[in-house]
Design a protein around this motif. Structure first.
Motif, PDB file in Angstrom:
ATOM      1  N   LEU A 134      55.719  -2.554  53.406  1.00 22.61           N
ATOM      2  CA  LEU A 134      55.115  -2.597  52.073  1.00 22.61           C
ATOM      3  C   LEU A 134      55.218  -3.984  51.463  1.00 22.61           C
ATOM      4  CD1 LEU A 134      55.039   0.444  52.522  1.00 22.61           C
ATOM      5  CD2 LEU A 134      55.738   0.752  50.153  1.00 22.61           C
ATOM      6  N   GLU A 135      56.290  -4.677  51.713  1.00 21.00           N
ATOM      7  CA  GLU A 135      56.422  -6.045  51.197  1.00 21.00           C
ATOM      8  C   GLU A 135      55.393  -6.980  51.825  1.00 21.00           C
ATOM      9  OE1 GLU A 135      60.551  -6.862  52.043  1.00 21.00           O
ATOM     10  OE2 GLU A 135      61.072  -6.638  49.933  1.00 21.00           O
ATOM     11  N   ASN A 136      55.009  -6.684  53.074  1.00 19.09           N
ATOM     12  CA  ASN A 136      54.061  -7.539  53.799  1.00 19.09           C
ATOM     13  C   ASN A 136      52.643  -6.978  53.721  1.00 19.09           C
ATOM     14  OD1 ASN A 136      56.134  -9.303  54.601  1.00 19.09           O
ATOM     15  ND2 ASN A 136      56.633  -8.019  56.370  1.00 19.09           N
ATOM     16  N   TRP A 137      52.272  -6.445  52.582  1.00 22.68           N
ATOM     17  CA  TRP A 137      50.971  -5.799  52.439  1.00 22.68           C
ATOM     18  C   TRP A 137      49.805  -6.750  52.701  1.00 22.68           C
ATOM     19  CZ3 TRP A 137      47.883  -7.845  48.576  1.00 22.68           C
ATOM     20  CH2 TRP A 137      48.544  -8.621  47.611  1.00 22.68           C
ATOM     21  N   ARG A 138      50.010  -8.029  52.479  1.00 23.32           N
ATOM     22  CA  ARG A 138      48.916  -8.982  52.733  1.00 23.32           C
ATOM     23  C   ARG A 138      48.550  -9.052  54.214  1.00 23.32           C
ATOM     24  NH1 ARG A 138      52.103 -11.447  48.872  1.00 23.32           N
ATOM     25  NH2 ARG A 138      51.048 -12.010  46.901  1.00 23.32           N
ATOM     26  N   TRP A 162      48.535  -6.410  56.322  1.00 22.46           N
ATOM     27  CA  TRP A 162      48.100  -5.124  56.881  1.00 22.46           C
ATOM     28  C   TRP A 162      46.791  -5.291  57.647  1.00 22.46           C
ATOM     29  CZ3 TRP A 162      48.659  -1.046  52.354  1.00 22.46           C
ATOM     30  CH2 TRP A 162      50.017  -0.890  52.053  1.00 22.46           C
ATOM     31  N   PRO A 163      46.644  -4.630  58.791  1.00 21.24           N
ATOM     32  CA  PRO A 163      45.378  -4.704  59.530  1.00 21.24           C
ATOM     33  C   PRO A 163      44.227  -4.015  58.800  1.00 21.24           C
ATOM     34  CG  PRO A 163      46.861  -3.101  60.523  1.00 21.24           C
ATOM     35  CD  PRO A 163      47.667  -3.848  59.505  1.00 21.24           C
ATOM     36  N   LEU A 164      44.560  -3.000  58.002  1.00 21.16           N
ATOM     37  CA  LEU A 164      43.601  -2.339  57.125  1.00 21.16           C
ATOM     38  C   LEU A 164      44.122  -2.459  55.701  1.00 21.16           C
ATOM     39  CD1 LEU A 164      43.045   0.948  59.164  1.00 21.16           C
ATOM     40  CD2 LEU A 164      41.514  -1.029  59.073  1.00 21.16           C
ATOM     41  N   ALA A 165      43.289  -2.133  54.738  1.00 20.80           N
ATOM     42  CA  ALA A 165      43.732  -2.180  53.344  1.00 20.80           C
ATOM     43  C   ALA A 165      44.500  -0.931  52.950  1.00 20.80           C
ATOM     44  CB  ALA A 165      42.525  -2.348  52.420  1.00 20.80           C
ATOM     45  N   VAL A 166      44.755  -0.051  53.920  1.00 24.08           N
ATOM     46  CA  VAL A 166      45.385   1.238  53.643  1.00 24.08           C
ATOM     47  C   VAL A 166      46.579   1.449  54.558  1.00 24.08           C
ATOM     48  CG1 VAL A 166      45.023   3.743  53.492  1.00 24.08           C
ATOM     49  CG2 VAL A 166      43.112   2.183  53.047  1.00 24.08           C
ATOM     50  N   SER A 167      47.656   2.026  54.006  1.00 30.29           N
ATOM     51  CA  SER A 167      48.798   2.455  54.804  1.00 30.29           C
ATOM     52  C   SER A 167      49.302   3.788  54.255  1.00 30.29           C
ATOM     53  CB  SER A 167      49.926   1.418  54.772  1.00 30.29           C
ATOM     54  OG  SER A 167      49.624   0.311  55.594  1.00 30.29           O
ATOM     55  N   VAL A 168      50.059   4.466  55.100  1.00 29.51           N
ATOM     56  CA  VAL A 168      50.640   5.757  54.717  1.00 29.51           C
ATOM     57  C   VAL A 168      52.156   5.645  54.773  1.00 29.51           C
ATOM     58  CG1 VAL A 168      50.778   8.225  55.219  1.00 29.51           C
ATOM     59  CG2 VAL A 168      48.652   6.979  55.668  1.00 29.51           C
TER      60      VAL A 168
END
Length: 208
Positions: free
Chosen positions: A36-40, A42-48
């Motif tokens: 979550l800290e490394n959201w920039r 993410w391979p997609l704009a969405v995570s679970v």
């Protein structure tokens, strides 16, 4: 033991006491926190994000939203599928991160909409595990301190060795002990804790 406050990277003194709205980080949840800290990245704009009740998943979601400016949908597996589908598409179009929070991995959600099911299968998923020893000890200490009742110095370690190592068990045990202390006006000793928890009948207690 690390604590997260707003924002994620705010320094916390190692000896400081965690507040009720701070998220305690240990090996049981470190991977999820880092993701979550490394959201920039993410391979997609969405995570679970999944995790058991009382694991701090909603608190972590609020911290994520404050840091990233993204959207959080809690209890996602019970939300309207079309709402989730549209939120997913909006996140991808706007490149604004979307975090879906649930109590189970998306692979076992009951999803009827094929397009949503395929999108969930592609989404990165991280989980908050039940607490390890370090986190369980910190949670016990924080719960007892937050409740306000006086307790013996050896009580947290005593509880750690005797109650189920889960968020729910820790919350239930410390709540029972606080109620007993308030009603009796007594400090919580290990003898008192043993009497109260054995009397409750639902927390496993290992004989001394």
């Amino acid at each position: 033991m690390r604590q997260i406050s707003l924002p994620f990277d705010r320094p916390i003194h190692a000896g400081s006491q965690a507040k009720a709205d701070e998220f305690l980080v240990s090996d049981a949840n470190r991977i999820a926190v880092r993701h979550l800290e490394n959201w920039r990245g993410w391979p997609l704009a969405v995570s679970v994000l999944s995790g058991p009740p009382l694991s701090g998943r909603s608190t972590l979601g609020r911290h994520f939203a404050a840091q990233s400016g993204g959207t959080v949908i809690d209890d996602a597996q019970r939300q309207d599928e079309r709402t989730l589908f549209n939120a997913w598409n909006d996140a991808q179009t706007a490149q604004r991160p979307l975090l879906l929070i649930a109590d189970a991995p998306p692979a076992i959600w009951q999803v009827a909409l094929p397009d949503l099911r395929s999108r969930l299968a592609a989404a990165p998923h991280v989980a908050l595990e039940e607490p390890d020893e370090a986190l369980a000890r910190a949670l016990i200490e924080r719960s007892l301190s937050s409740a306000g009742a006086s307790y013996a110095a050896d009580l947290p370690e005593w509880l750690l060795r005797r109650i189920e190592r889960s968020y729910a068990a820790i919350a239930a045990a410390t709540r029972l002990l606080d109620e007993a202390a308030l009603s009796s006006g007594r400090k919580i000793s290990t003898a008192m804790a043993k009497h109260v928890l054995q009397g409750a009948g639902f927390l496993p207690i290992v004989p001394d």
